[in-house]
Write an enzyme that holds these catalytic residues in place. Structure first.
Site, PDB file in Angstrom:
ATOM      1  N   ASP A 383       0.847  -1.186   0.000  1.00 33.78           N
ATOM      2  CA  ASP A 383       0.000   0.000   0.000  1.00 33.78           C
ATOM      3  C   ASP A 383       0.888   1.243   0.000  1.00 33.78           C
ATOM      4  OD1 ASP A 383      -2.385  -1.262   0.033  1.00 33.78           O
ATOM      5  OD2 ASP A 383      -2.758  -1.062   2.170  1.00 33.78           O
ATOM      6  N   ASP A 687      -4.776  -2.868   4.668  1.00 35.48           N
ATOM      7  CA  ASP A 687      -5.313  -2.315   5.909  1.00 35.48           C
ATOM      8  C   ASP A 687      -6.836  -2.330   5.959  1.00 35.48           C
ATOM      9  OD1 ASP A 687      -5.903  -0.377   4.069  1.00 35.48           O
ATOM     10  OD2 ASP A 687      -4.602   1.161   4.922  1.00 35.48           O
ATOM     11  N   ASP A 691      -9.323  -5.760   1.747  1.00 34.34           N
ATOM     12  CA  ASP A 691      -8.000  -6.315   1.426  1.00 34.34           C
ATOM     13  C   ASP A 691      -7.859  -7.767   1.905  1.00 34.34           C
ATOM     14  OD1 ASP A 691      -6.901  -4.055   0.185  1.00 34.34           O
ATOM     15  OD2 ASP A 691      -6.388  -3.148   2.105  1.00 34.34           O
TER      16      ASP A 691
END
Length: 803
Positions: A383, A687, A691
């Site tokens: 990310d 997060d 996901d």
């Protein structure tokens, strides 16, 4: 008067009110277990129960109150939110388990025969032959004792790590203020704030729900999530997770009184699963053991045949005088020495040691095998926000009602009408909040929303006051959706409904049909004007700013043409919007990230950025991090382009792909699958709740400890406690260290084994007697298997492992 809650009993057998409260544990337990709506209504619903528990629906428990209504009193009368642990195996039980090893049992049998004959036969007793048997007993108990000590230490480490895994920060209302408390501090009467991705840690009844949907699969096995509301089904169970929406909930059962506590409290899963490396080394140990068994039989036969020849068919009076008994002991000892029990032990010690040290490096390992798997990682899909960047977001510039500012504007620079609309949008269309700790502001919740709350603070507005004033007017709330890249809420404002929407600028602008002007009027948005605003967005994004557009829409209170389910989803609501402002939010790259990315690249690991941000923002950050170096053919791609390409074309582009922007969770999952199909060992960071599939599918799932939802953490193998990319690199280093340490131990173990077997075999065949006696071989084995494993398995990593 009723007795306080008894933790040991696990329930309260009373019918009178529970001490200072107007409802007792037994009544709450019965109502909760049966989901008894009649009893729930009889007690006055949520309002009645809150009052009976000395709580308040809108303020929660008051932490300043002492005496009967205090938080401590709630713990005494209704129990603590903790579960009894499975009893720990004591040292002697672990030693008993070690003594059950088949080889050790063979050795015990041999020791018993040697001791019995040595003490029982007069001629043997005269030569103190029993001493050898006793010495074998001592060696047996020493070997088992060392094994038990290692098992005991491993169990302690796993318990400590497991205890850390179970500690969560929970959002609650106490004294009218939102705050964070540990899950074990939750008490009956607390008001929990539930949001998408949260794990529910106590049984409760929901109210003030906004599309609240709970996944109860962990308790019921039902795959379909259940929608909750206070009138039809308010029951929310501990151990479940929030799939969608938000709401508040009154806690009515904690710890072993909760449904999760009743069914799951005694489950213990700490460190029982064997890792792939352990399984491989057990196969090696088994193969070496079989060779040792063959050598032992050959030695026994060679010595026995020689003894028969020398004694002309055998002298059974000399059976324990360098005879078959000693040959049998020697053969058993060869088997003991040959079987490298130290291999699985070395892996366990190395992994447990690594787990403990990795915790100091901000890596909390939830799945033991993740330690070793990270060592072999060849691709990391990371990310952007909070991992590569600092997650310290600040509004630094923006477009406000037709005027561009190169700084965050002050109240005097904006029209009052615009300030009021921003006040309502940012305060109500958000679940984040700010905490003042020791003179500094701490962000809780989505960091983008927190940055907007800080903008309000600079404008002199207290978001808490707005939320309290408008609580009764909030009609519907639609949380951020990865698919739509926006969130919105509906508020009753006089004789109209107002829809407040915010989200990714280019997505929201596509829904806009008008804009606020500098004079405070509204004017229609032409396609040419939309392009102008999109150019402003592109220009800000190319400097690494995250662009968020804030909008408003008015709807009549009554509209006969409006369908009954109009406010059920955001599909109808997020249309015909009026643009208020586009803010540019800066999130600086972590200073240590460029070096960490370069280290990964030197180690042969490809780092890819997967983000929901604008492609211009993503490119800028990727260049700063070194993921997308200049003058290379590496590429950045947008999610829609990625998902519309055919598989063959996508496979050809994968080696060059470094940035995937405006991606959805499905895009991330597709990327992970394709990389694995190409033979890559893939680590993925995540997060959000969405996901979770990619985290599960990857070889190692890495969840963010600060920004991550509980659903993401549950799906992950390792939790990065500081959300920092450099911590991920440390996990790779520890993984490679495990492999390196085991490789050293394997070389040491197999070398000594080979030498011991060859020496024993050649000595028995050529010399007719063993070069090393039973005791000598046993002590070599003790030092080799136990102390060697401890020494070589706990060596610290060094930077050269990543070269």
């Amino acid at each position: 008067m009723a007795k306080p809650f008894d933790v040991e009993a696990g329930k309260e057998d009373v019918t009178t009110p529970s001490g200072p409260f107007a409802v007792d544990v037994a009544t709450l337990n019965s109502m909760n277990s049966d989901k008894d709506m009649d009893a729930f209504r009889k007690h006055g619903g949520v309002e009645g129960l809150a009052k009976a528990l000395a709580s308040d629906m809108h303020k929660g428990l008051d932490p300043s109150v002492q005496g009967d209504a205090s938080i401590e009193s709630h713990k005494v009368w209704f129990g603590e939110n903790q579960f009894p642990q499975a009893p720990r195996k004591n040292f002697f039980y672990l030693m008993y388990e070690n003594l059950q090893d088949p080889i050790i049992l063979l050795l015990i049998g041999a020791a018993a025969i040697s001791t019995g004959l040595g003490a029982g036969l007069p001629e043997e007793r005269a030569h103190n032959a029993w001493i050898e048997g006793v010495a074998i007993w001592v060696a047996v108990f020493l070997v088992s004792g060392v094994g038990a000590a290692n098992d005991y230490q491993k169990d302690q480490q796993f318990r400590k790590l497991n205890a850390q895994k179970d500690i969560l920060d929970i959002k609650v209302l106490r004294g009218g203020t939102q705050c964070l408390v540990k899950n074990y501090e939750i008490v009956v009467g607390d008001i929990m704030i539930l949001d998408t991705g949260d794990k529910v840690v106590a049984d409760c009844v929901a109210f003030d729900t906004q599309g609240l949907v709970i996944d109860e699969a962990s308790l019921t096995g039902e795959s379909d999530p259940i929608k909750k509301n206070r009138d039809e089904d308010p029951w929310v169970r501990s151990g479940t997770q929030v799939s969608e929406g938000s709401g508040k909930a009154l806690v009515i059962a904690v710890g072993i009184n909760s449904e999760w506590g009743k069914t799951m409290a005694l489950m213990e899963d700490a460190g029982d699963d064997e890792t792939p490396l352990q399984l491989k080394l057990e196969d090696v140990a088994s193969a070496v053991g079989k060779i040792g068994f063959g050598v032992a039989i050959a030695c026994f036969l060679a010595l026995f045949i020689k003894w028969l020849v020398e004694n002309k068919g055998g002298n059974w009076k000399k059976v324990n005088d360098n005879g078959p008994i000693q040959f049998f002991l020697y053969a058993v000892t060869i088997i003991v020495v040959a079987v490298p029990e130290g291999l699985p032990l070395a892996v366990t010690i190395s992994l447990a040691y690594s787990m403990k040290k990795m915790l100091k490096d901000q890596n909390f390992v939830r799945v033991l095998s993740a330690c070793e798997t990270m060592g072999g990682a060849t691709a990391i899909c990371s990310d952007k926000t909070g991992t590569l960047t600092e997650n310290r977001m600040t509004v630094v510039q923006g477009w406000f009602s037709g005027q561009y500012y190169d700084h965050a504007p002050t109240p005097s620079e904006l029209r009052p009408e615009l300030v009021n609309e921003l006040r309502m949008n940012i305060s109500l269309n958000s679940k984040a909040f700010l905490l003042d700790k020791d003179g500094r502001v701490e962000f809780v919740g989505n960091r983008t929303e927190c940055a907007l709350l800080m903008l309000l603070k600079k404008l002199g507005i207290d978001y808490r006051t707005v939320r309290e004033e408008e609580q009764g007017n909030l009609t519907a709330m639609f949380g951020f959706s990865s698919a739509k890249k926006m969130s919105s809420c509906v508020v009753k404002a006089g004789n109209v409904y107002k829809v407040y929407n915010k989200g990714a600028a280019e997505w929201v602008l596509a829904k806009c049909t008008s804009e606020f002007t500098p004079s405070g009027d509204r004017r229609a948005m032409t396609e040419a004007r939309r392009e102008e605003l999109l150019n402003i967005v592109t220009e800000m994004a190319s400097r690494g700013l995250r662009c968020i557009c804030l909008t408003v829409r008015e709807l009549p209170l009554e509209d006969p043409k409006r369908p009954a389910d109009f406010f059920e989803t955001s599909d109808h609501v997020d249309e015909e919007l009026t643009a208020l402002a586009i803010v540019g939010i800066k999130d600086p790259v972590r200073p240590e990230v460029p070096d960490a990315v370069a280290t990964c690249q030197r180690a042969g690991i490809t780092v890819r950025m997967v983000t929901g941000d604008n492609i211009h923002t993503a490119r800028h950050i990727a260049r700063e991090c070194g993921i997308l170096p200049p003058n290379t053919d590496f590429m950045a791609m947008e999610g829609p382009t990625f998902r519309n390409m055919d598989k063959e074309e996508l496979v050809a582009q994968l080696p060059k792909l470094r940035v995937l922007a405006r991606s959805s969770p499905e895009d991330k999952l597709t990327l992970v699958n394709m990389l694995k199909q190409q033979g890559e060992v893939v680590a993925v960071t995540g997060d959000g709740t969405n996901d979770a599939p990619a985290l599960k599918e990857s070889d190692v799932g890495l969840a963010m400890g600060i920004a991550g939802t509980e659903v993401a953490k549950e799906a992950a193998d390792i939790i990065i406690l500081d959300d920092n990319f450099s911590s991920i690199v440390k996990s790779v280093l520890w993984g490679r260290s495990v492999f390196n340490n085991i490789r050293k131990f394997l070389q040491f173990q197999l070398t000594v084994n080979f030498v011991a077997l060859v020496t024993a075999f050649v000595g028995a065949i050529v010399g007719g007697h063993e070069p090393l006696n039973v005791l000598q071989l046993l002590w070599v084995n003790l030092i080799m298997d136990s102390l060697g494993a401890l020494a070589l398995a706990t060596e610290n990593p060094y930077p050269e492992l990543l070269d």
